[in-house]
Each structure stands twice: as C-alpha cells, then as structure tokens.
Write a protein that holds these residues in place. Structure first.
Motif, mmCIF file in Angstrom:
data_model
loop_
_atom_site.group_PDB
_atom_site.id
_atom_site.type_symbol
_atom_site.label_atom_id
_atom_site.label_comp_id
_atom_site.label_asym_id
_atom_site.label_seq_id
_atom_site.Cartn_x
_atom_site.Cartn_y
_atom_site.Cartn_z
ATOM 1 N N GLY A 74 58.341 -19.559 -48.574
ATOM 2 C CA GLY A 74 57.443 -18.745 -49.364
ATOM 3 C C GLY A 74 57.603 -19.025 -50.844
ATOM 4 N N ALA A 75 56.513 -18.913 -51.584
ATOM 5 C CA ALA A 75 56.580 -19.078 -53.032
ATOM 6 C C ALA A 75 57.294 -17.877 -53.654
ATOM 7 N N GLY A 76 58.013 -18.113 -54.738
ATOM 8 C CA GLY A 76 58.708 -17.024 -55.415
ATOM 9 C C GLY A 76 59.976 -16.625 -54.688
ATOM 10 N N ASP A 77 60.248 -15.328 -54.677
ATOM 11 C CA ASP A 77 61.524 -14.813 -54.155
ATOM 12 C C ASP A 77 61.440 -14.250 -52.743
ATOM 13 N N ASN A 78 60.315 -14.455 -52.044
ATOM 14 C CA ASN A 78 60.153 -13.888 -50.714
ATOM 15 C C ASN A 78 59.558 -14.922 -49.755
ATOM 16 N N PHE A 79 59.860 -14.736 -48.466
ATOM 17 C CA PHE A 79 59.321 -15.621 -47.443
ATOM 18 C C PHE A 79 57.900 -15.205 -47.081
ATOM 19 N N CYS A 80 57.751 -14.049 -46.435
ATOM 20 C CA CYS A 80 56.427 -13.572 -46.024
ATOM 21 C C CYS A 80 56.525 -12.114 -45.637
ATOM 22 N N SER A 81 55.608 -11.307 -46.146
ATOM 23 C CA SER A 81 55.624 -9.864 -45.881
ATOM 24 C C SER A 81 54.807 -9.483 -44.656
ATOM 25 N N GLY A 82 54.292 -10.482 -43.910
ATOM 26 C CA GLY A 82 53.535 -10.185 -42.699
ATOM 27 C C GLY A 82 52.043 -10.197 -42.938
ATOM 28 N N GLY A 83 51.302 -9.535 -42.056
ATOM 29 C CA GLY A 83 49.857 -9.458 -42.215
ATOM 30 C C GLY A 83 49.477 -8.614 -43.418
ATOM 31 N N ASP A 84 48.540 -9.100 -44.187
ATOM 32 C CA ASP A 84 48.114 -8.396 -45.392
ATOM 33 C C ASP A 84 47.534 -7.021 -45.048
ATOM 34 N N VAL A 85 48.078 -5.983 -45.659
ATOM 35 C CA VAL A 85 47.665 -4.613 -45.348
ATOM 36 C C VAL A 85 46.182 -4.413 -45.608
ATOM 37 N N HIS A 86 45.704 -4.958 -46.721
ATOM 38 C CA HIS A 86 44.308 -4.735 -47.105
ATOM 39 C C HIS A 86 43.358 -5.694 -46.391
ATOM 40 N N ASP A 87 43.774 -6.955 -46.220
ATOM 41 C CA ASP A 87 42.882 -7.969 -45.660
ATOM 42 C C ASP A 87 42.905 -8.018 -44.138
ATOM 43 N N ILE A 88 43.954 -7.466 -43.513
ATOM 44 C CA ILE A 88 44.041 -7.502 -42.057
ATOM 45 C C ILE A 88 44.137 -6.105 -41.454
ATOM 46 N N ILE A 89 45.152 -5.334 -41.866
ATOM 47 C CA ILE A 89 45.394 -4.035 -41.222
ATOM 48 C C ILE A 89 44.193 -3.112 -41.361
ATOM 49 N N ALA A 90 43.637 -3.000 -42.562
ATOM 50 C CA ALA A 90 42.494 -2.107 -42.768
ATOM 51 C C ALA A 90 41.298 -2.475 -41.899
#
Length: 282
Positions: A74-90
């Motif tokens: 992942g770019a920056g300091d994180n790997f991946c936070s999972g499915g995007d809350v706004h673009d997928i979960i909603a």
C-alpha cells in the motif's frame, strides 16, 4: 516455429510489463510485478473498479512470460483498509440479491485468481490491513509485516459473517482454527507481533524496509526455477483436499514433470561445475 505453434503461443502467452493499470499502481522490474494500492489519503481502500481490475490482472498473470513473482503493498503508511465505506458499503445496502451475489462472487474471484496464478505473491503489510485488505494479504503466498501492522477481519463489525472470500478455509490453515475463529468472530485487530507469532507473517521488518525486503524476496523467487515454483504453489493449494496417499502420488507426478525441465539439467550441470545455476523457467 510453425504457424500452428505460433497460434498456440499467441493464445497462451502474453507480457504485462507495458500494462497500464487504471485503479492501482503496476510496474514490472527484473521479473517482479509490483502492485501498489494507491489511495493513501483513505488508507488504500478497494472499490468495485479496483476489485475487478485486480481480478482480471491476476487472471492474466497466468499467461505472462515476463512476470515471475508479484509484490503487493500500500502507498503511504498503510496496506489496505478494505472495501471503501462510501464507494462500496453504502451502495450495497440498497442492492437486490442478484447484484449482491454478483459482488460477493467478484470478490471471491479475486482470491481464486490470486491462488491460481503461478507466480508467488508477496504482500508487504504495514499499518492498517483490514477487511478485504486482510483477505488480500491472506491470499498471498508470503507475507512480511511490521510491528505496527494491524490485521483485522472486520466483517462481523458491519453485521456480516466472517466467512468472506475464503477466510474460513484459508485463515485456519495459516494460523490455526482457534486463532482464526477468534479473529473472525470478534473482528478485533491483531498486532504485528501477534501476527508473526501466529505464523501469519513470515517475518517482521522495519516500516521503512518492508517493501524493499518484499521486493528482494520476490526477486530471489523470480531468479529461481519459476516453472517449479508454479508447481509448488499449485500443489500447496490442491493438496488441501487430498488424502496423504493422493498427495504423495500427485507430488510424484509433479516432480517427474519438473525433472523433465531444462532448469533441472542446468542445476545439475552447475552443481557439477561448482557454480551457481542460472534458471530460465523452462
């Protein structure tokens, strides 16, 4: 090469060094393909589009002649936070069952494509590794973490079962049934030290070194007998559902195939000459 052979190769061989990814970073250097989940401002979440493109890329890797191993980070300091809350979960909340099943099958197909591509996959996990991000790391063949890695299978936190994208089949085989059950039931975060002690991570690295070390490991794999590596990966996957007798017979057949490769002969001649073998993957 006659016309028929050329036609066979045209349908079953490709190169991906010049592939341009639209929803994540992609590059190929010295046989190592590097995927960069590149939305650092949101901790690199996945979207409908990136799920589909990752699935299709891993499917294409089965035919790629210029990619011998793969690194995911992942770019920056994180790997991946999972499915995007706004673009997928909603959007999922309002979708009818056929479209929901279309989505869950698509996400599962990503894991299938990762498991069935012949290249060893190395995940470099720093910071947040949650939900579908944890699944991507889980579906990789090797995982390097950091002390600040935070592994979490968050599905129960959003009212879903822990049986997502093969988690109930694959995770217990990596860390054991009891530990997998704890993470999948509770959705809690496991530290880098826990993940390493449990066998999820092959080793822990300094945050600034984890991607470099993953790429170094992937380069070592790409420099090895890559046809044989593909057989090893296939057998590690297939033997989960075999009896011991079936596994031994399957490995006998697989090893006989590897003994017919040019790399096997190269290794013997190098050993006899007391030199290091140069493998070519054929």
């Amino acid at each position: 090469m006659n016309d028929n052979t050329a036609a066979l190769f045209a349908g079953n061989r490709t190169t991906l060094g010049d592939y341009h990814a639209n929803h994540f970073g992609w590059s190929v250097t010295n046989g190592v393909g590097t995927i960069t989940l590149d939305r650092p401002e949101r901790k690199n979440p996945l979207t409908f589009e990136s799920y589909a493109e990752l699935r299709d890329l891993f499917r294409q890797l089965a035919y790629a002649t210029d990619v011998k191993s793969v690194v995911i980070h992942g770019a920056g300091d994180n790997f991946c936070s999972g499915g995007d809350v706004h673009d997928i979960i909603a959007p999922l909340v309002d979708l009818p069952m056929p479209e929901l099943l279309m989505f869950t099958r698509m996400t599962g197909d990503l894991v299938k494509a990762m498991r069935h591509c012949p290249q060893p996959i190395v995940s470099a996990v720093d910071g947040i590794c949650a939900g579908a991000g944890a699944i991507v790391a889980m579906a990789s063949d090797l995982r390097l973490g950091t002390a600040r890695s935070k592994l979490a299978f968050l599905f129960t936190r959003v009212g879903l079962a822990g049986c997502d994208m093969g988690a109930c089949a694959i995770l217990p085989r990596i860390i054991g049934q009891g530990r997998a059950a704890e993470l999948l039931f509770t959705g809690r975060s496991a530290s880098g030290d826990e993940g390493f002690a449990w066998g999820f991570y092959n080793r822990l690295c300094e945050p600034g070194d984890v991607v470099r070390e993953a790429q170094s490991l992937a380069f070592d794999l790409a420099s090895g007998p890559t046809f044989a590596h593909g057989i090893t990966k296939k057998m590690l996957h297939q033997e989960w559902s075999m009896s011991i007798d079936e596994a031994i017979e399957s490995e006998a057949q697989a090893q006989a195939i590897c003994m017919a490769t040019n790399d096997f002969g190269r290794a013997y001649r190098a050993f006899a000459a007391k030199t290091r073998p140069v493998f070519e993957g054929d």
